[in-house]
Design a protein around this motif. Structure first.
Motif, PDB file in Angstrom:
ATOM      1  N   ILE A   1      29.009  25.406 -36.518  1.00  0.00           N
ATOM      2  CA  ILE A   1      28.287  24.182 -36.857  1.00  0.00           C
ATOM      3  C   ILE A   1      28.196  23.278 -35.631  1.00  0.00           C
ATOM      4  O   ILE A   1      27.129  22.751 -35.315  1.00  0.00           O
ATOM      5  N   HIS A   2      29.314  23.114 -34.955  1.00  0.00           N
ATOM      6  CA  HIS A   2      29.337  22.245 -33.782  1.00  0.00           C
ATOM      7  C   HIS A   2      28.390  22.774 -32.704  1.00  0.00           C
ATOM      8  O   HIS A   2      27.628  22.011 -32.099  1.00  0.00           O
ATOM      9  N   ARG A   3      28.418  24.059 -32.458  1.00  0.00           N
ATOM     10  CA  ARG A   3      27.532  24.632 -31.431  1.00  0.00           C
ATOM     11  C   ARG A   3      26.077  24.423 -31.801  1.00  0.00           C
ATOM     12  O   ARG A   3      25.233  24.136 -30.967  1.00  0.00           O
ATOM     13  N   HIS A   4      25.752  24.571 -33.080  1.00  0.00           N
ATOM     14  CA  HIS A   4      24.368  24.445 -33.525  1.00  0.00           C
ATOM     15  C   HIS A   4      23.894  22.986 -33.523  1.00  0.00           C
ATOM     16  O   HIS A   4      22.732  22.716 -33.218  1.00  0.00           O
ATOM     17  N   LEU A   5      24.786  22.076 -33.869  1.00  0.00           N
ATOM     18  CA  LEU A   5      24.400  20.662 -34.021  1.00  0.00           C
ATOM     19  C   LEU A   5      24.850  19.773 -32.868  1.00  0.00           C
ATOM     20  O   LEU A   5      24.745  18.559 -32.955  1.00  0.00           O
ATOM     21  N   PHE A   6      25.333  20.377 -31.800  1.00  0.00           N
ATOM     22  CA  PHE A   6      25.824  19.632 -30.643  1.00  0.00           C
ATOM     23  C   PHE A   6      24.769  18.647 -30.153  1.00  0.00           C
ATOM     24  O   PHE A   6      23.605  18.992 -29.999  1.00  0.00           O
ATOM     25  N   ARG A   7      25.183  17.408 -29.954  1.00  0.00           N
ATOM     26  CA  ARG A   7      24.349  16.309 -29.442  1.00  0.00           C
ATOM     27  C   ARG A   7      23.191  15.926 -30.363  1.00  0.00           C
ATOM     28  O   ARG A   7      22.198  15.386 -29.908  1.00  0.00           O
ATOM     29  N   ARG A   8      23.301  16.191 -31.614  1.00  0.00           N
ATOM     30  CA  ARG A   8      22.256  15.777 -32.558  1.00  0.00           C
ATOM     31  C   ARG A   8      22.658  14.542 -33.350  1.00  0.00           C
ATOM     32  O   ARG A   8      21.980  14.171 -34.298  1.00  0.00           O
TER      33      ARG A   8
END
Length: 164
Positions: free
Chosen positions: A84-91
């Motif tokens: 989840i973190h990798r996919h939503l990083f900086r969003r």
């Protein structure tokens, strides 16, 4: 008496700082659980390659396969916050990430308690007897329920709801 000693301690921090702190705390907890659950999963995976594995009866083989599936599910639950973190990083959706990771971690904890109980039953059944294994399972399931469910719930009721 100061606020912390009275149980009414509140952090004076911006929401973004709180989310960062919560995320980091969740990651630390996940790291601890990942190591233990991955070691247990690895143990279960290599078990069929041991010479005495052929001595398992049908029930034990089925139980073993269920434990392997449960171990893999736990590993997946603990890896999901990273994905989840990798996919939503900086969003700018850390609040949703913290909520999701918290739910995944809580589910993994409950299932890990079930897995530990199941592995103990499996070992007791193989080493001693099915009756001892069932007794072991009842005792350990009770202990896990107290430690992983009852104690946190009781503490949560006694300290109230978190701020924010």
């Amino acid at each position: 008496m100061d606020d912390q000693a009275s149980g009414s301690y509140r952090r004076d921090e911006p929401a973004a700082t709180r989310l960062d702190r919560n995320w980091n705390e969740l990651l630390q907890e996940i790291r601890v659980l990942q190591t233990g659950s991955q070691i247990l999963a690895a143990f279960l995976i290599v078990l069929p390659f041991q010479s005495r594995f052929e001595e398992l009866d049908r029930f034990q083989t089925g139980w073993y396969l269920g434990l392997v599936a449960l171990a893999m599910l736990i590993v997946a639950l603990l890896l999901t916050p990273v994905a989840i973190h990798r996919h939503l990083f900086r969003r700018r959706v850390k609040d949703e990430m913290v909520r999701a990771a918290n739910l995944l971690l809580r589910a993994a904890l409950m299932l890990l308690g079930l897995l530990l109980t199941g592995v103990s039953v499996f070992i007791a059944d193989f080493v001693v007897s099915r009756a001892v294994a069932l007794g072991t399972g009842v005792v350990l399931a009770s202990v896990m329920a107290v430690l992983l469910i009852a104690v946190p719930l009781r503490m949560g009721r006694s300290v109230g709801r978190p701020a924010g």
